[in-house]
Design a protein around this motif. Structure first.
Motif, short mmCIF file in Angstrom:
data_model
loop_
_atom_site.label_atom_id
_atom_site.label_comp_id
_atom_site.label_asym_id
_atom_site.label_seq_id
_atom_site.Cartn_x
_atom_site.Cartn_y
_atom_site.Cartn_z
N ILE A 222 10.71 23.42 61.00
CA ILE A 222 9.58 23.20 60.10
C ILE A 222 9.41 24.39 59.15
CG2 ILE A 222 7.07 22.96 59.99
CD1 ILE A 222 7.28 21.29 62.55
N ILE A 223 9.54 25.59 59.66
CA ILE A 223 9.40 26.78 58.82
C ILE A 223 10.54 26.86 57.81
CG2 ILE A 223 9.52 29.30 58.87
CD1 ILE A 223 7.90 29.24 61.41
N GLY A 224 11.71 26.36 58.16
CA GLY A 224 12.86 26.46 57.29
C GLY A 224 12.94 25.42 56.19
N ILE A 225 12.05 24.43 56.17
CA ILE A 225 12.13 23.37 55.17
C ILE A 225 12.01 23.91 53.74
CG2 ILE A 225 10.98 21.31 54.27
CD1 ILE A 225 10.53 20.47 57.19
N PRO A 226 11.05 24.79 53.41
CA PRO A 226 11.02 25.31 52.04
C PRO A 226 12.27 26.11 51.69
CG PRO A 226 9.04 25.97 53.22
CD PRO A 226 9.92 25.26 54.18
N LEU A 227 12.83 26.79 52.69
CA LEU A 227 14.04 27.56 52.45
C LEU A 227 15.24 26.65 52.24
CD1 LEU A 227 13.47 30.27 55.19
CD2 LEU A 227 12.83 30.36 52.79
N GLY A 228 15.30 25.56 53.00
CA GLY A 228 16.37 24.59 52.81
C GLY A 228 16.29 23.93 51.44
N LEU A 229 15.08 23.62 51.00
CA LEU A 229 14.91 23.03 49.67
C LEU A 229 15.31 24.02 48.58
CD1 LEU A 229 11.54 21.12 50.17
CD2 LEU A 229 13.88 20.20 50.19
N ALA A 230 15.05 25.31 48.79
CA ALA A 230 15.49 26.32 47.83
C ALA A 230 17.01 26.39 47.79
CB ALA A 230 14.90 27.68 48.19
N ASN A 231 17.64 26.21 48.94
CA ASN A 231 19.10 26.18 48.98
C ASN A 231 19.63 25.01 48.18
OD1 ASN A 231 21.20 27.76 50.00
ND2 ASN A 231 20.30 27.69 52.02
N PHE A 232 18.99 23.86 48.30
CA PHE A 232 19.42 22.69 47.53
C PHE A 232 19.19 22.90 46.04
CE2 PHE A 232 18.35 20.26 51.61
CZ PHE A 232 19.64 20.40 52.10
N LYS A 233 18.17 23.71 45.69
CA LYS A 233 17.90 24.03 44.29
C LYS A 233 19.02 24.87 43.69
CE LYS A 233 14.97 27.31 43.01
NZ LYS A 233 13.75 28.09 42.74
N LEU A 234 19.72 25.62 44.52
CA LEU A 234 20.80 26.48 44.05
C LEU A 234 22.12 25.73 43.84
CD1 LEU A 234 20.10 29.59 46.25
CD2 LEU A 234 20.07 29.54 43.78
N ILE A 235 22.24 24.51 44.33
CA ILE A 235 23.50 23.78 44.23
C ILE A 235 23.93 23.51 42.79
CG2 ILE A 235 24.65 21.60 44.79
CD1 ILE A 235 23.15 21.66 47.46
N PRO A 236 23.07 22.99 41.91
CA PRO A 236 23.54 22.72 40.54
C PRO A 236 24.04 23.96 39.81
CG PRO A 236 21.46 21.61 40.92
CD PRO A 236 21.71 22.49 42.10
N VAL A 237 23.35 25.09 39.97
CA VAL A 237 23.78 26.30 39.27
C VAL A 237 25.03 26.89 39.92
CG1 VAL A 237 22.37 28.02 40.48
CG2 VAL A 237 22.93 28.34 38.09
#
Length: 130
Positions: free
Chosen positions: A96-111
């Motif tokens: 649960i704590i890692g969900i925002p961090l995982g979403l940030a990781n997915f945000k880095l995929i396009p770049v």
């Protein structure tokens, strides 16, 4: 809040992703042709080290060379780095704590797939890009 998330990010996965981008940048800078790609890897590595509070915007002055460079980047390093973001993002989303961090990781995929022709700017000033 973004400082707390950045510190947690740095401890859990940011430092390791930064090292991955650093390795890719060093390997790409070995040849003269790869220097622009290596510089892009270093730029994204800093973004991967401290991602909260920053965003990626398109550069208006990027043209055909950045498009051709993105195709080469995708073949040489982009898909490896994107795969690292996918694996790390999935692992972080398991808690649960890692969900925002995982979403940030997915945000880095396009770049990480297509970095040329993009600029990293503070998220409170996305229109202040050069």
């Amino acid at each position: 809040m973004k400082t707390i998330l950045n510190v947690i990010w740095l401890i859990l996965c940011g430092f390791w992703m930064f090292l991955g981008y650093l390795l890719a940048g060093v390997l790409l800078c070995i040849t003269i042709i790869g220097i622009p790609f290596g510089l892009a890897a270093f730029r994204i590595g800093v973004y991967a080290l401290w991602p909260f509070g920053q965003t990626v915007v398109e550069r208006r002055d990027a043209g055909a060379p950045s498009c051709i460079g993105n195709v080469l980047w995708l073949i040489l390093a982009g898909w490896w780095l994107a795969l690292g973001h996918v694996v790390t993002g999935i692992a972080l989303c398991l808690t649960i704590i890692g969900i925002p961090l995982g979403l940030a990781n997915f945000k880095l995929i396009p770049v990480s797939l297509l970095p040329l022709g993009k600029e990293i700017v503070p998220s409170d000033q996305p229109f202040m890009a050069r």
